[in-house]
Design a protein around this motif. Structure first.
Motif, PDB file in Angstrom:
ATOM      1  N   LEU A   1      39.345  33.235  44.934  1.00 14.00           N
ATOM      2  CA  LEU A   1      39.119  31.803  44.755  1.00 14.00           C
ATOM      3  C   LEU A   1      39.727  31.026  45.916  1.00 14.00           C
ATOM      4  CD1 LEU A   1      38.214  29.338  43.116  1.00 14.00           C
ATOM      5  CD2 LEU A   1      40.391  29.495  41.874  1.00 14.00           C
ATOM      6  N   GLN A   2      40.913  31.412  46.322  1.00 15.82           N
ATOM      7  CA  GLN A   2      41.555  30.768  47.471  1.00 15.82           C
ATOM      8  C   GLN A   2      40.676  30.898  48.713  1.00 15.82           C
ATOM      9  OE1 GLN A   2      45.449  32.356  48.376  1.00 15.82           O
ATOM     10  NE2 GLN A   2      45.458  31.441  50.404  1.00 15.82           N
ATOM     11  N   ILE A   3      40.156  32.082  48.945  1.00 18.55           N
ATOM     12  CA  ILE A   3      39.278  32.316  50.095  1.00 18.55           C
ATOM     13  C   ILE A   3      38.030  31.456  49.989  1.00 18.55           C
ATOM     14  CG2 ILE A   3      37.792  34.038  51.189  1.00 18.55           C
ATOM     15  CD1 ILE A   3      40.025  36.097  50.449  1.00 18.55           C
ATOM     16  N   ARG A   4      37.462  31.354  48.792  1.00 21.08           N
ATOM     17  CA  ARG A   4      36.248  30.568  48.591  1.00 21.08           C
ATOM     18  C   ARG A   4      36.485  29.093  48.890  1.00 21.08           C
ATOM     19  NH1 ARG A   4      31.372  30.976  45.677  1.00 21.08           N
ATOM     20  NH2 ARG A   4      30.242  29.083  46.187  1.00 21.08           N
ATOM     21  N   ILE A   5      37.624  28.568  48.423  1.00 19.30           N
ATOM     22  CA  ILE A   5      37.933  27.153  48.657  1.00 19.30           C
ATOM     23  C   ILE A   5      38.160  26.907  50.148  1.00 19.30           C
ATOM     24  CG2 ILE A   5      39.601  25.312  48.230  1.00 19.30           C
ATOM     25  CD1 ILE A   5      39.971  26.511  45.396  1.00 19.30           C
TER      26      ILE A   5
END
Length: 156
Positions: free
Chosen positions: A98-102
């Motif tokens: 999720l961090q990577i996606r954001i």
């Protein structure tokens, strides 16, 4: 003899063409106004904060983009509602994704979306979750509040 000689080009050489300069070193200095995410605890009054922020920021993000982020969080939430004090390894990995996606969405989108990320601190608050199940559940509720106030103040 090969038509391409590897000795004609190395990754450290620069290529100049069309008025642009390309180099093997792709790092560029970051401007002072660039956003640097850092862990920031979620305030206890996160629902009130979500309302204050979304009163203005609802214009900065589309429902579909917001729901995509919430969907990733909801998948983790559904598996972590009941459990230990610490998140499972699978959930911690999902939070890293999720961090990577954001971060990816931040890099590819316009200034309004970037303002949304900076104003809501969704990346900063995500970084403070760590492996704490309680902090993650609060984070999930914060995102739900953001979605609710996005809809309340004017869905795109």
């Amino acid at each position: 003899m090969s038509a391409y000689k590897s000795s004609n080009y190395t990754s450290n050489q620069s290529y100049q063409g069309g008025g642009q300069r390309f180099s093997g070193d792709r790092t560029q200095p970051r401007g002072e106004s660039e956003y640097t995410p850092k862990a920031m605890p979620l305030p206890s009054d996160y629902v009130v904060k979500a309302e204050e922020i979304m009163r203005e920021c609802h214009r900065y993000i589309t429902s579909s983009k917001l729901r995509n982020i919430l969907s990733m969080v909801s998948d983790i939430y559904n598996s972590e509602r009941i459990g230990e004090d610490e998140l499972s390894e699978a959930s911690q990995n999902a939070l890293r994704m999720l961090q990577i996606r954001i971060v990816y969405e931040y890099g590819r989108n316009d200034d309004k979306f970037k303002s949304f990320i900076r104003e809501t601190h969704i990346l900063d608050h995500l970084l403070s979750v760590g492996s704490s199940r309680r902090k993650f559940i609060d984070y999930a509720h914060y995102l739900e509040a953001i979605v609710a106030y996005h809809k309340f103040y004017g869905d795109k």
